[in-house]
Scaffold this motif. Structure first.
Motif, PDB file in Angstrom:
ATOM      1  N   ILE A 127      53.761 -27.563 -54.694  1.00  0.00           N
ATOM      2  CA  ILE A 127      54.851 -26.832 -55.901  1.00  0.00           C
ATOM      3  C   ILE A 127      55.020 -27.364 -57.435  1.00  0.00           C
ATOM      4  O   ILE A 127      54.860 -27.156 -58.662  1.00  0.00           O
ATOM      5  CB  ILE A 127      56.020 -26.085 -55.098  1.00  0.00           C
ATOM      6  CG1 ILE A 127      55.392 -25.425 -54.123  1.00  0.00           C
ATOM      7  CG2 ILE A 127      56.894 -25.594 -56.274  1.00  0.00           C
ATOM      8  CD1 ILE A 127      56.621 -24.897 -53.224  1.00  0.00           C
ATOM      9  N   GLU A 128      55.508 -29.269 -56.944  1.00  0.00           N
ATOM     10  CA  GLU A 128      55.689 -29.440 -58.415  1.00  0.00           C
ATOM     11  C   GLU A 128      54.713 -30.239 -59.439  1.00  0.00           C
ATOM     12  O   GLU A 128      55.005 -29.359 -60.480  1.00  0.00           O
ATOM     13  CB  GLU A 128      56.638 -30.831 -57.333  1.00  0.00           C
ATOM     14  CG  GLU A 128      57.636 -30.813 -56.854  1.00  0.00           C
ATOM     15  CD  GLU A 128      58.226 -32.192 -56.208  1.00  0.00           C
ATOM     16  OE1 GLU A 128      57.163 -33.194 -56.422  1.00  0.00           O
ATOM     17  OE2 GLU A 128      59.084 -32.108 -55.783  1.00  0.00           O
ATOM     18  N   CYS A 129      53.459 -29.762 -58.381  1.00  0.00           N
ATOM     19  CA  CYS A 129      51.770 -30.573 -59.749  1.00  0.00           C
ATOM     20  C   CYS A 129      52.097 -29.094 -60.343  1.00  0.00           C
ATOM     21  O   CYS A 129      51.647 -29.421 -61.564  1.00  0.00           O
ATOM     22  CB  CYS A 129      51.370 -30.682 -58.553  1.00  0.00           C
ATOM     23  SG  CYS A 129      49.240 -31.341 -59.737  1.00  0.00           S
ATOM     24  N   ALA A 130      52.128 -27.661 -60.051  1.00  0.00           N
ATOM     25  CA  ALA A 130      52.155 -26.652 -60.143  1.00  0.00           C
ATOM     26  C   ALA A 130      52.873 -26.728 -61.840  1.00  0.00           C
ATOM     27  O   ALA A 130      52.578 -26.376 -62.300  1.00  0.00           O
ATOM     28  CB  ALA A 130      52.208 -25.274 -59.571  1.00  0.00           C
ATOM     29  N   GLN A 131      53.962 -26.987 -61.081  1.00  0.00           N
ATOM     30  CA  GLN A 131      55.317 -27.026 -62.646  1.00  0.00           C
ATOM     31  C   GLN A 131      54.930 -27.099 -63.333  1.00  0.00           C
ATOM     32  O   GLN A 131      54.657 -27.082 -64.439  1.00  0.00           O
ATOM     33  CB  GLN A 131      56.266 -27.259 -61.653  1.00  0.00           C
ATOM     34  CG  GLN A 131      57.905 -26.974 -63.019  1.00  0.00           C
ATOM     35  CD  GLN A 131      58.229 -28.475 -63.904  1.00  0.00           C
ATOM     36  OE1 GLN A 131      57.426 -28.645 -62.968  1.00  0.00           O
ATOM     37  NE2 GLN A 131      57.554 -27.745 -64.598  1.00  0.00           N
ATOM     38  N   ALA A 132      54.550 -28.815 -63.130  1.00  0.00           N
ATOM     39  CA  ALA A 132      54.131 -30.143 -64.148  1.00  0.00           C
ATOM     40  C   ALA A 132      52.524 -29.380 -64.498  1.00  0.00           C
ATOM     41  O   ALA A 132      52.981 -29.541 -66.332  1.00  0.00           O
ATOM     42  CB  ALA A 132      54.131 -31.356 -63.364  1.00  0.00           C
ATOM     43  N   CYS A 133      51.978 -29.232 -64.752  1.00  0.00           N
ATOM     44  CA  CYS A 133      50.939 -28.808 -65.320  1.00  0.00           C
ATOM     45  C   CYS A 133      50.652 -27.255 -66.075  1.00  0.00           C
ATOM     46  O   CYS A 133      50.572 -26.934 -66.734  1.00  0.00           O
ATOM     47  CB  CYS A 133      49.862 -28.340 -64.009  1.00  0.00           C
ATOM     48  SG  CYS A 133      48.783 -29.228 -63.199  1.00  0.00           S
ATOM     49  N   THR A 134      51.649 -26.198 -65.318  1.00  0.00           N
ATOM     50  CA  THR A 134      52.075 -25.015 -66.719  1.00  0.00           C
ATOM     51  C   THR A 134      53.229 -25.388 -67.778  1.00  0.00           C
ATOM     52  O   THR A 134      52.679 -25.263 -68.537  1.00  0.00           O
ATOM     53  CB  THR A 134      52.882 -24.339 -65.264  1.00  0.00           C
ATOM     54  OG1 THR A 134      52.250 -23.344 -64.547  1.00  0.00           O
ATOM     55  CG2 THR A 134      53.341 -23.007 -65.820  1.00  0.00           C
TER      56      THR A 134
END
Length: 135
Positions: A31-38
């Motif tokens: 979830i944190e990676c998805a947010q960082a990438c977005t």
């Protein structure tokens, strides 16, 4: 205790021997990676040299989608299929590696790319660690 772990612990059936804490950590990392990438893709779009960041933006968006989908798959346990879980974890690890590599190319110029590369590396490792525990 993180919300993800709290919810997993309330599942009424056995999770098939999967370490709940490790599973929760992996979901949270996804979830944190998805947010960082977005956020990195959005920041790249705001840079003056946006044309030079096209591949980075694409990698960010692909990785964010892979991480979100994988987090969703890992959050479902009814009718569990280990082959699907493995496939998603492997694909996500691949997307995270590609995105981490691409963001690293821009990390000296863009702090958001450095932070995103770090998130991608952590997520790739979390996916690989969980894969190893699935047997």
């Amino acid at each position: 205790m993180h919300t993800v772990e709290q919810v997993l612990k309330t599942y009424p059936k056995d999770l098939g021997g999967i370490d709940t804490a490790k599973l929760a950590k992996t979901i949270q990392t996804l979830i944190e990676c998805a947010q960082a990438c977005t956020a990195c893709a959005d920041a790249c779009l705001s840079e003056d040299n946006v044309a030079d960041l096209t591949k980075c933006i694409r990698s960010n968006l692909d990785c964010a989608d892979a991480c979100s989908a994988t987090a969703n798959i890992l959050s479902r346990h009814t009718g569990y299929d280990a082959n699907i879980t493995r496939t998603f974890l492997e694909a996500c690890a691949t997307a995270c590696k590609a995105c981490g590599d691409e963001c690293s190319r821009h990390a000296d110029m863009h702090e958001h790319c450095r932070a995103c590369a770090d998130a991608c590396r952590a997520c790739e490792q979390a996916c690989r660690d969980l894969l190893a525990n699935l047997g």
